[in-house]
Scaffold this motif. Sequence first.
Motif, mmCIF file in Angstrom:
data_model
loop_
_atom_site.group_PDB
_atom_site.id
_atom_site.type_symbol
_atom_site.label_atom_id
_atom_site.label_comp_id
_atom_site.label_asym_id
_atom_site.label_seq_id
_atom_site.Cartn_x
_atom_site.Cartn_y
_atom_site.Cartn_z
ATOM 1 N N UNK A 132 -12.947 11.817 8.570
ATOM 2 C CA UNK A 132 -13.028 10.371 8.324
ATOM 3 C C UNK A 132 -13.237 10.071 6.859
ATOM 4 N N UNK A 133 -14.113 10.795 6.194
ATOM 5 C CA UNK A 133 -14.384 10.556 4.780
ATOM 6 C C UNK A 133 -13.189 10.960 3.925
ATOM 7 N N UNK A 134 -12.597 12.092 4.234
ATOM 8 C CA UNK A 134 -11.474 12.529 3.399
ATOM 9 C C UNK A 134 -10.262 11.637 3.627
ATOM 10 N N UNK A 135 -10.126 11.086 4.843
ATOM 11 C CA UNK A 135 -9.010 10.195 5.110
ATOM 12 C C UNK A 135 -9.154 8.922 4.291
ATOM 13 N N UNK A 136 -10.345 8.377 4.229
ATOM 14 C CA UNK A 136 -10.557 7.153 3.450
ATOM 15 C C UNK A 136 -10.266 7.408 1.971
ATOM 16 N N UNK A 137 -10.742 8.538 1.470
ATOM 17 C CA UNK A 137 -10.518 8.872 0.065
ATOM 18 C C UNK A 137 -9.022 9.069 -0.188
ATOM 19 N N UNK A 138 -8.347 9.801 0.708
ATOM 20 C CA UNK A 138 -6.920 10.077 0.546
ATOM 21 C C UNK A 138 -6.113 8.792 0.598
ATOM 22 N N UNK A 139 -6.446 7.895 1.506
ATOM 23 C CA UNK A 139 -5.706 6.634 1.613
ATOM 24 C C UNK A 139 -5.918 5.804 0.357
ATOM 25 N N UNK A 140 -7.135 5.756 -0.159
ATOM 26 C CA UNK A 140 -7.398 4.998 -1.382
ATOM 27 C C UNK A 140 -6.618 5.579 -2.550
ATOM 28 N N UNK A 141 -6.576 6.888 -2.643
ATOM 29 C CA UNK A 141 -5.842 7.534 -3.732
ATOM 30 C C UNK A 141 -4.350 7.237 -3.613
ATOM 31 N N UNK A 142 -3.838 7.284 -2.385
ATOM 32 C CA UNK A 142 -2.403 7.006 -2.193
ATOM 33 C C UNK A 142 -2.115 5.553 -2.559
ATOM 34 N N UNK A 143 -2.976 4.655 -2.084
ATOM 35 C CA UNK A 143 -2.735 3.238 -2.375
ATOM 36 C C UNK A 143 -2.854 2.944 -3.870
ATOM 37 N N UNK A 144 -3.753 3.605 -4.529
ATOM 38 C CA UNK A 144 -3.906 3.397 -5.958
ATOM 39 C C UNK A 144 -2.703 3.964 -6.728
ATOM 40 N N UNK A 145 -2.073 4.962 -6.140
ATOM 41 C CA UNK A 145 -0.943 5.589 -6.810
ATOM 42 C C UNK A 145 0.367 4.836 -6.618
ATOM 43 N N UNK A 146 0.405 3.863 -5.754
ATOM 44 C CA UNK A 146 1.630 3.109 -5.521
ATOM 45 C C UNK A 146 1.691 1.982 -6.560
ATOM 46 N N UNK A 147 2.775 1.947 -7.303
ATOM 47 C CA UNK A 147 2.865 0.863 -8.300
ATOM 48 C C UNK A 147 3.155 -0.469 -7.624
ATOM 49 N N UNK A 148 2.690 -1.501 -8.203
ATOM 50 C CA UNK A 148 2.903 -2.835 -7.661
ATOM 51 C C UNK A 148 4.267 -3.306 -8.165
ATOM 52 N N UNK A 149 5.167 -3.576 -7.241
ATOM 53 C CA UNK A 149 6.522 -3.961 -7.633
ATOM 54 C C UNK A 149 6.856 -5.295 -6.978
ATOM 55 N N UNK A 150 7.717 -6.008 -7.636
ATOM 56 C CA UNK A 150 8.100 -7.283 -7.031
ATOM 57 C C UNK A 150 8.994 -7.037 -5.829
#
Length: 157
Positions: A132-150
């Motif tokens: 559970x903890x590693x999943x939350x960390x992994x999801x946050x890292x993945x989401x942070x790594x996605x660039x915001x695009x129009x």
Amino acid sequence: MYPNGAASEALIPLMIACLKVAYLQYRATDMAWQVWATRLLQPGVTDVDTAMLGGMPAEIVAMFLPPSTVNSEHLCQLHKGLSVAQDIHASSVAQVSTLRVIAQDLLTRMEAFEASLAVQHQMLEAFLTTVGQSTEVAVKEILEGIPDMPDIDHMVL
């Protein structure tokens, strides 16, 4: 003897002993011997030795007879039946003892299984916590790594 002619209580056991010595061939209850001794010590019996050696009174002969064969057969059958009942009881006691051993073994196995389940539960809880903890960390890292695009596919023109 008492003044009224009745036999003293101390004389009766002595007379019974004399009768048993004189008549070794007879087997009877103590009560039968006491009846005979009391008869010999009654008032009116002048010569006890002669009366004793004269044989037992006819009215008490039945007390000295062996039990009838019908009663003996009945007692024999009763004894066999009780022996069977005793064997059944012993078998039942043995079965209860065996069941007690089996139940104790089962209880020991259940306690060991419960302990194993408790360890498995702790392992699963730790695994879930870690995952559970590693999943939350992994999801946050993945989401942070996605660039915001129009969003050009859904633009309204």
